[in-house]
Scaffold this motif. Structure first.
Motif, mmCIF file in Angstrom:
data_model
loop_
_atom_site.group_PDB
_atom_site.id
_atom_site.type_symbol
_atom_site.label_atom_id
_atom_site.label_comp_id
_atom_site.label_asym_id
_atom_site.label_seq_id
_atom_site.Cartn_x
_atom_site.Cartn_y
_atom_site.Cartn_z
ATOM 1 N N GLN A 22 0.822 -1.207 0.000
ATOM 2 C CA GLN A 22 0.000 0.000 0.000
ATOM 3 C C GLN A 22 0.851 1.250 0.000
ATOM 4 O OE1 GLN A 22 -3.246 0.660 0.056
ATOM 5 N NE2 GLN A 22 -4.107 -1.378 0.040
ATOM 6 N N ALA A 23 2.032 1.210 0.637
ATOM 7 C CA ALA A 23 2.841 2.420 0.793
ATOM 8 C C ALA A 23 4.034 2.374 -0.145
ATOM 9 C CB ALA A 23 3.329 2.535 2.236
ATOM 10 N N PRO A 24 4.561 3.564 -0.518
ATOM 11 C CA PRO A 24 5.772 3.608 -1.341
ATOM 12 C C PRO A 24 6.928 2.931 -0.622
ATOM 13 C CG PRO A 24 4.700 5.753 -1.275
ATOM 14 C CD PRO A 24 4.022 4.885 -0.244
ATOM 15 N N VAL A 25 7.781 2.238 -1.398
ATOM 16 C CA VAL A 25 8.930 1.567 -0.811
ATOM 17 C C VAL A 25 10.179 1.957 -1.565
ATOM 18 C CG1 VAL A 25 7.611 -0.420 0.011
ATOM 19 C CG2 VAL A 25 8.552 -0.449 -2.293
ATOM 20 N N ARG A 26 11.307 1.967 -0.856
ATOM 21 C CA ARG A 26 12.582 2.248 -1.500
ATOM 22 C C ARG A 26 13.117 0.967 -2.119
ATOM 23 N NH1 ARG A 26 15.786 6.380 -1.393
ATOM 24 N NH2 ARG A 26 14.635 7.339 0.313
ATOM 25 N N THR A 84 -2.337 11.074 -12.808
ATOM 26 C CA THR A 84 -2.191 9.923 -11.929
ATOM 27 C C THR A 84 -1.745 8.694 -12.714
ATOM 28 O OG1 THR A 84 -4.471 9.157 -12.180
ATOM 29 C CG2 THR A 84 -4.053 10.833 -10.476
ATOM 30 N N VAL A 85 -1.392 7.652 -11.977
ATOM 31 C CA VAL A 85 -0.936 6.408 -12.600
ATOM 32 C C VAL A 85 -2.004 5.841 -13.529
ATOM 33 C CG1 VAL A 85 -0.272 4.008 -12.154
ATOM 34 C CG2 VAL A 85 0.621 5.846 -10.712
ATOM 35 N N LEU A 86 -3.235 5.743 -13.048
ATOM 36 C CA LEU A 86 -4.307 5.172 -13.864
ATOM 37 C C LEU A 86 -4.581 6.029 -15.098
ATOM 38 C CD1 LEU A 86 -6.379 2.948 -14.195
ATOM 39 C CD2 LEU A 86 -7.961 4.272 -12.769
ATOM 40 N N THR A 124 -5.692 -2.842 -9.508
ATOM 41 C CA THR A 124 -6.967 -3.522 -9.293
ATOM 42 C C THR A 124 -7.689 -2.954 -8.070
ATOM 43 O OG1 THR A 124 -5.897 -5.273 -7.980
ATOM 44 C CG2 THR A 124 -6.126 -5.652 -10.353
ATOM 45 N N GLN A 125 -6.934 -2.486 -7.085
ATOM 46 C CA GLN A 125 -7.566 -1.868 -5.926
ATOM 47 C C GLN A 125 -8.222 -0.535 -6.288
ATOM 48 O OE1 GLN A 125 -5.659 -1.711 -2.147
ATOM 49 N NE2 GLN A 125 -4.431 -3.549 -2.485
ATOM 50 N N ILE A 126 -7.665 0.127 -7.299
ATOM 51 C CA ILE A 126 -8.247 1.402 -7.750
ATOM 52 C C ILE A 126 -9.512 1.155 -8.550
ATOM 53 C CG2 ILE A 126 -7.821 3.521 -9.056
ATOM 54 C CD1 ILE A 126 -4.804 2.966 -8.669
ATOM 55 N N THR A 127 -9.413 0.219 -9.497
ATOM 56 C CA THR A 127 -10.521 0.010 -10.442
ATOM 57 C C THR A 127 -11.642 -0.850 -9.880
ATOM 58 O OG1 THR A 127 -9.340 -1.868 -11.433
ATOM 59 C CG2 THR A 127 -9.008 0.301 -12.428
ATOM 60 N N ALA A 137 -6.715 6.312 -3.123
ATOM 61 C CA ALA A 137 -5.450 6.694 -2.504
ATOM 62 C C ALA A 137 -4.270 6.007 -3.191
ATOM 63 C CB ALA A 137 -5.456 6.351 -1.022
ATOM 64 N N MET A 138 -4.526 4.857 -3.827
ATOM 65 C CA MET A 138 -3.464 4.148 -4.537
ATOM 66 C C MET A 138 -3.105 4.826 -5.849
ATOM 67 S SD MET A 138 -2.455 1.420 -2.840
ATOM 68 C CE MET A 138 -1.727 0.404 -4.108
ATOM 69 N N ASP A 139 -3.999 5.645 -6.373
ATOM 70 C CA ASP A 139 -3.787 6.278 -7.687
ATOM 71 C C ASP A 139 -2.958 7.550 -7.502
ATOM 72 O OD1 ASP A 139 -3.952 6.572 -10.393
ATOM 73 O OD2 ASP A 139 -5.979 7.402 -10.401
#
Length: 218
Positions: free
Chosen positions: A25-29, A153-155, A191-194, A200-202
């Protein structure tokens, strides 16, 4: 638009980036680790969409303009929507579509009526054209622009290049980004967005981002 320093640095980091880690769910390095097949696909994709070798000025670019021995004529100007800058003595001078060197000649020629042998220098302080790259399992991999005064956004970016292919791993999309001189990866489960409406993921994209859609393993 010439591929900028940020993207070149990204290419170096891409060779060691693990692009098939599970989404979160969160950004990762990004941690160091080889993934030759995917990193090679990113490199090849960027090569296909890279812009011409010489950047041509665009509306929205912020320019620092100096005239040699004419300190009072130094200006920081943004290229207008019509593709010109308004400069002392000469008024509107078209610069969009020209390289920096060509724009310098354009302005110098306009100033010749008022100054003897004017020498103009132009520095791009900020690019108005903000490019992101959408690569991997999308219909038409491409470099696209973030609209002025608006988020992308990403989508939205994926949709703008025709959406996913039939073999896309839509839950494992990655946004590759240079931040503070270091490479980061942000996982996005589309898939969580759509399907679940998790907006929040977008996440909004930044200039130079690479959106990479891997192939599904199943």
């Amino acid at each position: 638009m010439r591929m900028n320093k940020t993207v070149l640095l990204f290419l170096l980091g891409a060779v060691i980036a693990p692009f098939l880690a599970a989404c979160s769910q969160a950004p990762v390095r990004v941690q160091n680790g080889p993934d030759a097949s995917v990193s090679q696909e990113v490199v090849q994709g960027l090569a296909q969409v890279r812009a011409p070798s010489a950047y041509h000025l665009q509306p929205g670019d912020l320019l620092e303009i100096q005239v040699f021995m004419e300190d009072d004529m130094q200006r920081t100007l943004r290229v207008s929507g019509g593709g010109s800058v308004t400069f002392p003595l000469v008024g509107n001078v078209p610069v969009a579509g020209y390289t920096v060197a060509e724009a310098e000649d354009q302005l110098a020629n306009a100033l010749k009526t008022y100054l003897k042998n004017p020498q103009v220098s132009i520095l791009i302080k900020e690019y108005g054209n903000k490019t992101v790259y959408v690569l991997g399992q999308v219909s038409k991999p491409a470099a696209i622009q973030i609209p002025p005064e608006k988020e992308l956004t990403v989508l939205e970016a994926i949709t703008s290049v025709g959406g996913f292919t039939d073999v896309a791993a839509t839950s494992k999309v990655r946004v590759l980004r240079m931040e503070g001189g270091r490479q980061k990866a942000l996982d996005v489960d589309v898939t969580q967005i759509t399907k679940q409406g998790n907006k929040a993921m977008d996440i909004p994209l930044q200039p130079g981002d690479v959106v990479f859609v891997p192939q599904s393993m199943f």
